[in-house]
Design a protein around this motif. Sequence first.
Motif, PDB file in Angstrom:
ATOM      1  N   LEU A  30       0.825  -1.217   0.000  1.00  0.00           N
ATOM      2  CA  LEU A  30       0.000   0.000   0.000  1.00  0.00           C
ATOM      3  C   LEU A  30       0.864   1.274   0.000  1.00  0.00           C
ATOM      4  O   LEU A  30       0.541   2.251  -0.656  1.00  0.00           O
ATOM      5  N   PHE A  31       1.991   1.230   0.751  1.00  0.00           N
ATOM      6  CA  PHE A  31       2.903   2.371   0.737  1.00  0.00           C
ATOM      7  C   PHE A  31       3.458   2.591  -0.661  1.00  0.00           C
ATOM      8  O   PHE A  31       3.531   3.712  -1.154  1.00  0.00           O
ATOM      9  N   LEU A  36       3.604   5.617  -5.594  1.00  0.00           N
ATOM     10  CA  LEU A  36       3.496   5.714  -7.052  1.00  0.00           C
ATOM     11  C   LEU A  36       2.397   6.697  -7.464  1.00  0.00           C
ATOM     12  O   LEU A  36       2.576   7.485  -8.392  1.00  0.00           O
ATOM     13  N   ILE A  37       1.274   6.638  -6.780  1.00  0.00           N
ATOM     14  CA  ILE A  37       0.180   7.568  -7.111  1.00  0.00           C
ATOM     15  C   ILE A  37       0.627   9.000  -6.872  1.00  0.00           C
ATOM     16  O   ILE A  37       0.419   9.881  -7.712  1.00  0.00           O
ATOM     17  N   LEU A  38       1.264   9.210  -5.724  1.00  0.00           N
ATOM     18  CA  LEU A  38       1.744  10.564  -5.435  1.00  0.00           C
ATOM     19  C   LEU A  38       2.847  10.983  -6.399  1.00  0.00           C
ATOM     20  O   LEU A  38       2.847  12.102  -6.921  1.00  0.00           O
ATOM     21  N   LYS A  45       1.732  17.405 -10.799  1.00  0.00           N
ATOM     22  CA  LYS A  45       0.759  18.496 -10.928  1.00  0.00           C
ATOM     23  C   LYS A  45       1.076  19.601  -9.924  1.00  0.00           C
ATOM     24  O   LYS A  45       1.009  20.793 -10.249  1.00  0.00           O
ATOM     25  N   ILE A  46       1.434  19.198  -8.697  1.00  0.00           N
ATOM     26  CA  ILE A  46       1.798  20.196  -7.690  1.00  0.00           C
ATOM     27  C   ILE A  46       3.056  20.947  -8.129  1.00  0.00           C
ATOM     28  O   ILE A  46       3.137  22.173  -8.023  1.00  0.00           O
ATOM     29  N   LYS A  47       4.046  20.172  -8.638  1.00  0.00           N
ATOM     30  CA  LYS A  47       5.289  20.805  -9.108  1.00  0.00           C
ATOM     31  C   LYS A  47       4.998  21.755 -10.277  1.00  0.00           C
ATOM     32  O   LYS A  47       5.529  22.869 -10.325  1.00  0.00           O
ATOM     33  N   ARG A  48       4.148  21.352 -11.207  1.00  0.00           N
ATOM     34  CA  ARG A  48       3.787  22.187 -12.347  1.00  0.00           C
ATOM     35  C   ARG A  48       3.093  23.473 -11.858  1.00  0.00           C
ATOM     36  O   ARG A  48       3.393  24.575 -12.319  1.00  0.00           O
TER      37      ARG A  48
END
Length: 162
Positions: A30-31, A36-38, A45-48
């Motif tokens: 799960l981690f 991977l999802i993050l 997207k956050i970096k962009r």
Amino acid sequence: MTLATNSTVFKMDLGPLNPVWAELILGLVLFGLTFLILAKGILPKIKRTLDERDDAIEGGTGRADDLRAEAAAIREQYEAELAEARHEAARIRSQATEEGSAAIAAARAEGQAERDAILAAGSAKIAEERAAAERELNADVEAWAHALAARIVGEPVGADRA
């Protein structure tokens, strides 16, 4: 089932903190999925978004600097045009003053010439009228002089004598 029992992951006894192998593997999976999802979906997207924000801030500052420089250039151009317009206005005022002075001098000279012409015409008319008056008076004066002399003397004098 053996899943619920504590299996020995570590050689020492940790009591309730000793993990179960199944839970440890499930937690790692799960981690990994969460990572991977993050890492693949959310963090880019956050970096962009952060990069766009930085670009907007830096670009905004750059655009503001460009606008300040452009405004300064426009102001310098405006001040140069204003100085030129003031210089042109001063030149036009000076030229108008000179033209006005020349027009006043010309009008003064014209007025002086008219005055001289009027005075000359008046003097000529006065001289002519004086000459006419003298001629009339001379003709009458001689007759009056003879008449007066005749009264004083008591007998005709001059041309009346004959």
